[in-house]
Design an enzyme around this catalytic site. Structure first.
Site, PDB file in Angstrom:
ATOM      1  N   GLY A   1      -5.023  24.180  37.534  1.00  0.00           N
ATOM      2  CA  GLY A   1      -5.965  23.725  36.514  1.00  0.00           C
ATOM      3  C   GLY A   1      -6.139  22.227  36.611  1.00  0.00           C
ATOM      4  CB  SER A   2      -7.723  19.854  34.325  1.00  0.00           C
ATOM      5  OG  SER A   2      -6.998  20.177  33.162  1.00  0.00           O
TER       6      SER A   2
ATOM      7  CD  GLU B   1      -1.699  23.943  44.821  1.00  0.00           C
ATOM      8  OE1 GLU B   1      -2.430  22.975  45.097  1.00  0.00           O
ATOM      9  OE2 GLU B   1      -0.687  24.223  45.466  1.00  0.00           O
ATOM     10  CG  LEU B   2      -2.229  19.571  39.109  1.00  0.00           C
ATOM     11  CD1 LEU B   2      -1.404  18.368  38.705  1.00  0.00           C
ATOM     12  CD2 LEU B   2      -2.274  20.580  37.964  1.00  0.00           C
TER      13      LEU B   2
ATOM     14  CB  CYS C   1      -9.640  22.236  43.159  1.00  0.00           C
ATOM     15  SG  CYS C   1      -9.233  23.530  44.332  1.00  0.00           S
TER      16      CYS C   1
ATOM     17  CD  GLU D   1     -11.418  18.195  39.210  1.00  0.00           C
ATOM     18  OE1 GLU D   1     -10.900  18.397  38.097  1.00  0.00           O
ATOM     19  OE2 GLU D   1     -11.142  18.858  40.217  1.00  0.00           O
TER      20      GLU D   1
HETATM   21  P1  NAD Z   1      -7.986  23.724  32.605  1.00  0.00           P
HETATM   22  O1  NAD Z   1      -6.919  22.759  32.987  1.00  0.00           O
HETATM   23  O2  NAD Z   1      -8.840  23.400  31.427  1.00  0.00           O
HETATM   24  O3  NAD Z   1      -7.345  25.161  32.296  1.00  0.00           O
HETATM   25  C1  NAD Z   1      -6.531  25.800  33.232  1.00  0.00           C
HETATM   26  C2  NAD Z   1      -5.629  26.785  32.512  1.00  0.00           C
HETATM   27  O4  NAD Z   1      -4.716  26.057  31.687  1.00  0.00           O
HETATM   28  C3  NAD Z   1      -6.365  27.754  31.594  1.00  0.00           C
HETATM   29  O5  NAD Z   1      -5.748  29.010  31.677  1.00  0.00           O
HETATM   30  C4  NAD Z   1      -6.158  27.137  30.229  1.00  0.00           C
HETATM   31  O6  NAD Z   1      -6.245  28.066  29.167  1.00  0.00           O
HETATM   32  C5  NAD Z   1      -4.759  26.593  30.367  1.00  0.00           C
HETATM   33  N1  NAD Z   1      -4.427  25.519  29.416  1.00  0.00           N
HETATM   34  C6  NAD Z   1      -5.241  24.593  28.893  1.00  0.00           C
HETATM   35  N2  NAD Z   1      -4.549  23.778  28.062  1.00  0.00           N
HETATM   36  C7  NAD Z   1      -3.262  24.196  28.099  1.00  0.00           C
HETATM   37  C8  NAD Z   1      -2.057  23.760  27.476  1.00  0.00           C
HETATM   38  N3  NAD Z   1      -2.034  22.732  26.631  1.00  0.00           N
HETATM   39  N4  NAD Z   1      -0.918  24.434  27.743  1.00  0.00           N
HETATM   40  C9  NAD Z   1      -0.911  25.484  28.602  1.00  0.00           C
HETATM   41  N5  NAD Z   1      -2.024  25.944  29.220  1.00  0.00           N
HETATM   42  C10 NAD Z   1      -3.177  25.308  28.969  1.00  0.00           C
HETATM   43  O7  NAD Z   1      -8.874  23.962  33.916  1.00  0.00           O
HETATM   44  P2  NAD Z   1     -10.237  24.773  34.084  1.00  0.00           P
HETATM   45  O8  NAD Z   1     -11.350  24.005  33.452  1.00  0.00           O
HETATM   46  O9  NAD Z   1     -10.055  26.206  33.740  1.00  0.00           O
HETATM   47  O10 NAD Z   1     -10.393  24.702  35.692  1.00  0.00           O
HETATM   48  C11 NAD Z   1     -10.860  23.597  36.364  1.00  0.00           C
HETATM   49  C12 NAD Z   1      -9.716  22.725  36.876  1.00  0.00           C
HETATM   50  O11 NAD Z   1      -8.855  23.473  37.728  1.00  0.00           O
HETATM   51  C13 NAD Z   1     -10.240  21.578  37.730  1.00  0.00           C
HETATM   52  O12 NAD Z   1      -9.522  20.417  37.420  1.00  0.00           O
HETATM   53  C14 NAD Z   1      -9.951  22.050  39.153  1.00  0.00           C
HETATM   54  O13 NAD Z   1      -9.845  21.017  40.100  1.00  0.00           O
HETATM   55  C15 NAD Z   1      -8.662  22.768  38.950  1.00  0.00           C
HETATM   56  N6  NAD Z   1      -8.420  23.681  40.067  1.00  0.00           N
HETATM   57  C16 NAD Z   1      -7.515  23.331  41.017  1.00  0.00           C
HETATM   58  C17 NAD Z   1      -7.307  24.155  42.110  1.00  0.00           C
HETATM   59  C18 NAD Z   1      -6.322  23.774  43.170  1.00  0.00           C
HETATM   60  O14 NAD Z   1      -5.932  24.668  43.928  1.00  0.00           O
HETATM   61  N7  NAD Z   1      -5.892  22.530  43.264  1.00  0.00           N
HETATM   62  C19 NAD Z   1      -8.002  25.360  42.215  1.00  0.00           C
HETATM   63  C20 NAD Z   1      -8.915  25.693  41.224  1.00  0.00           C
HETATM   64  C21 NAD Z   1      -9.116  24.844  40.144  1.00  0.00           C
END
Ligand code: NAD
Length: 457
Positions: free
Chosen positions: A214-215, A234-235, A268, A362
């Protein structure tokens, strides 16, 4: 009453489905049962049994590939073409994991390498950790999930998954595939919800590996609550494409369009910045602009569509505001259209100021800022001037340049004559700096979700 999460199509706004948000008691029960399953029947499964189970899952996914692709499009708005390609990658990920289940083995060291020890051996086993918690983003709701679940299970763990609340239905469909494949109870459990559910899971002491994609902002927060457990993160990314004077311009343009604007830039590893040598910049911009102007924005189910909607109108608005800010600060828009709800036509910018949020953060949308350079060392400094470091691509046939970039670029992977979006799902994948911790890709992920334990004999 149960807390319901209603999923709407980013394209039509119509309801696609709904899931129930897990209560704190349900999350606790999921982890406890996953732990019991690991200590019980799952722990007794042989590597061959895990291989067969994963092959069974592979078969179920194959049979459901059209339905899965359609659901991904319905809940994320990605074009059906992008969704079908995700399903194919998910099949590869599952197959790699099945094969890897049979390749987990230890090492033997002699112990008589000191003056005091004779006739002893150390046998190093690679054992599963127990319960793995997986938290996943919206943009690849099948393949990102399988990148966690399949290697974790290949390695002998049990998994509790919390998918993105923006795209939770694909995971439910994957769960049904697991059931049809004959997965034992509590090998794989889904808990639905947002940050609250994620935090409970992340902080749970019985979880031994927290595998999060995620982010970067959420990843940073999770490090503060996870406690003593292994983190596999993976961010975010801010990936560059570099074009040298000897690089193939047309090929670079094709890659810029595919990997910068595919899935509306919501990847990402999407190309987020393009660095072009001044000698070829004019030609590159002319070709890029012409190619981007031909792209069709619209119904993601229409095979002729190149860009569907972003995940939500709010996400599209954030990207639009960053473009407006960059333009106000001096960026020159070469291609730009009007936003309509979640639909944002692709944007090409020249002379974008490096300090603006569009470049520093990003930017998860279909925007290609192009920068000119003359001196490679200056380009390297600009590329590295970000907290992110996921992947990079360069177009050149100059070996000296490739070797210099390989050493100096702060990224997990450098792709030559290709873009940063290139990925084979088996090989190590991950970022440096704030783009991640540890490595995924099935082979590396198995290693990350096991721990070495030693028998001296
Ligand atoms: P996000 O960080 O908003 O959410 C990701 C996950 O985290 C979701 O399931 C969300 O519900 C959960 N989450 C959010 N806040 C949380 C908290 N406080 N505690 C625990 N869990 C929490 O990301 P998104 O908008 O769903 O996806 C986009 C992001 O993911 C981008 O930054 C992208 O670069 C990244 N990403 C990275 C890769 C990689 O392999 N590096 C792959 C895909 C996406």
């Amino acid at each position: 009453m149960d807390d319901l999460l209603i999923v709407r199509s980013p394209h039509t706004g119509a309801e696609v489905g709904r899931v129930t948000v897990a209560s704190p008691e349900a999350v606790e029960a999921a982890v406890t049962r996953a732990r019991e399953a690991f200590l019980g029947p799952v722990g007794e499964m042989t590597p061959f049994a895990r291989y067969e189970l994963l092959m069974g899952l592979h078969q179920q996914l194959r049979e459901d590939r059209a339905g899965l692709a359609r659901l991904i499009t319905d809940e994320t708005g990605k074009t059906l073409r992008d969704s079908a390609s995700e399903v194919e990658r998910a099949l590869s990920t599952t197959l790699y994991a099945a094969e890897e289940a049979k390749r987990i083995h230890g090492r033997i060291y002699p112990c008589d390498i000191t003056a005091t020890v004779t006739n002893r051996m150390a046998h190093v086993y690679q054992d599963p950790v127990g319960v793995v918690a997986a938290i996943t983003p919206f943009n690849f709701p099948l393949n990102t999930v399988l990148h966690k679940v399949a290697p974790a299970i290949a390695a002998g763990n049990t998994v509790v998954l919390k998918p993105s609340p923006k795209a939770p239905l694909t995971a439910e469909r994957l769960g049904r595939c697991w059931q049809r494949a004959g997965a034992p109870p509590h090998l794989f459990t889904i808990v639905q919800g947002g940050a609250t559910v994620g935090e409970q899971l992340a902080a749970h002491p019985a979880v031994r590996v927290l595998n999060f994609t995620g982010s970067t902002a959420v990843g940073r927060h999770l490090t503060t609550i996870a406690g003593l457990k292994k983190l596999l993160f993976e961010l975010g990314g801010n990936d560059p494409l570099i074009l040298m004077p000897d690089g193939e311009i047309t090929a670079a343009v094709r890659v810029a369009v595919e990997q910068g604007l595919g899935s509306c830039g919501q990847r990402c590893t999407a190309i987020k910045r393009i660095f072009v040598h001044e000698q070829v910049k004019e030609s590159f911009l002319a070709e890029l602009t012409a190619a981007v102007q031909k792209l069709r924005v619209g119904d993601p189910l229409d095979p002729a569509t190149d860009l569907g909607p972003l995940i939500s109108p709010e996400a599209a608005q954030t990207v639009e505001e960053r473009v407006e800010e960059a333009v106000a600060q001096g960026a020159v828009p070469l291609v730009r259209g009007r936003r309509d709800g979640a639909f944002l036509p692709p944007v090409v910018l020249d002379r974008t100021p490096e300090g603006c949020a569009l470049v520093r953060e990003e930017t998860f949308g279909p925007v290609l800022p192009v920068f000119g350079f003359v001196d490679l060392e200056v380009c390297i400094r600009q590329v590295n001037d970000t907290v992110f470091g996921l992947q990079a691509g360069v177009f050149t046939n100059n070996l000296a340049v490739v070797k210099r970039l390989r050493r100096k670029l702060e990224v997990g992977t450098l792709v030559v004559n290709g873009g940063p979006g290139f990925r084979i799902d088996a090989i190590p994948f991950g970022g440096v700096k704030e783009s991640g911790l540890g490595r995924e890709g099935v082979i590396a992920a198995v290693r990350e979700m096991t721990e070495e334990r030693v028998l001296i004999w």
